[in-house]
Design a protein around this motif. Structure first.
Motif: not given
Length: 252
Positions: A112-118, A133-142
């Motif tokens: 997901g994008r940052k706003r969507t993920l948050m 929730i022990v972690g998260r990271y956005v999609g479309y990452y390099p």
């Protein structure tokens, strides 16, 4: 009673009734190593028939394969296979998160994008209060940060990792990195963060029950009307199996 795995057009799929799901999830959490749940659509089924594809190998090693397309249920009936239970992927995710919360387990969010993920994280926290929730990271990452994401998941060792839009490889992502994870269950569902964050409208229960969810996709992306071509292919293959490969579903 243990779940039963059969084959539809040569592709594995599990017979898992709703009342069996919690027990199966708990068994998966007790197993070591990477585990994977796959939501099987008719399009994925066609893709998996190519035995040389990565996805076919991924599916063969998946721990739980849940059919989500009405066409797969129809195919099982047409081929006189045992009755399959069809899952609505959104409802299944909610059921799995409820199971995890009941047993005070943990979750990692990827995609997901940052706003969507948050927003997704906030909504999950407010709904499943005992779920950590022990972690998260956005999609479309390099690609350069992917090793860091893998290490973060390994270190956090969450009970479940949910993958959403923006994750390269989709279902194949955890399969291709299976040696790098210690104990987590992985589940890919492209639209889940969009639905959780209210940025994407979920398919109505009525439309899903009737098997009309593809029309919602076509409405948002008219080019998907061409899905009718592989669907015709599916019907032709199904008829061929009915005529010439009877009782091929044999359990394994």
């Amino acid at each position: 009673m243990a779940i039963q795995r059969i084959r539809i057009l040569g592709v594995p799929v599990d017979i898992c009734r709703p009342e069996q799901l919690e027990g199966e999830i708990m068994e998966l959490m007790a197993k070591s190593g990477k585990k994977q749940i796959v939501f099987l659509t008719v399009w994925k089924l066609l893709k998996a028939r190519n035995k040389k594809s990565v996805f076919s190998k991924c599916l063969e090693e998946a721990d739980l394969i849940l059919p989500v397309s009405k066409s797969i249920i129809m195919a099982a009936h047409f081929l006189k296979c045992p009755t399959l239970h069809r899952y609505n992927p959104f409802n299944a995710v909610i059921q799995i998160l409820t199971i995890l919360e009941r047993h005070v387990r943990s979750l990692y969010l990827l995609g997901g994008r940052k706003r969507t993920l948050m927003q997704t994280e906030r909504n999950i926290i407010s709904t499943f209060r005992a779920l950590q929730i022990v972690g998260r990271y956005v999609g479309y990452y390099p690609k350069s940060v992917e090793n860091d994401i893998v290490k973060a998941i390994f270190k956090a060792s969450p009970s479940l990792v949910i993958l959403s839009e923006g994750v390269r490889g989709k279902d194949n992502w955890p399969y291709l990195r299976k040696e790098e994870f210690s104990s987590s269950i992985f589940l890919y569902y492209r639209d889940i963060f969009g639905i959780f964050s209210a940025r994407k409208r979920r398919v109505s229960e009525e439309a899903f029950d009737k098997g009309l969810e593809v029309w919602d996709e076509i409405f948002h992306n008219p080019f998907k009307i061409f899905l009718i071509l592989p669907y015709f292919k599916f019907m032709i293959i199904l008829l061929f199996h009915k005529l010439f490969r009877k009782n091929e579903y044999i359990n394994f």
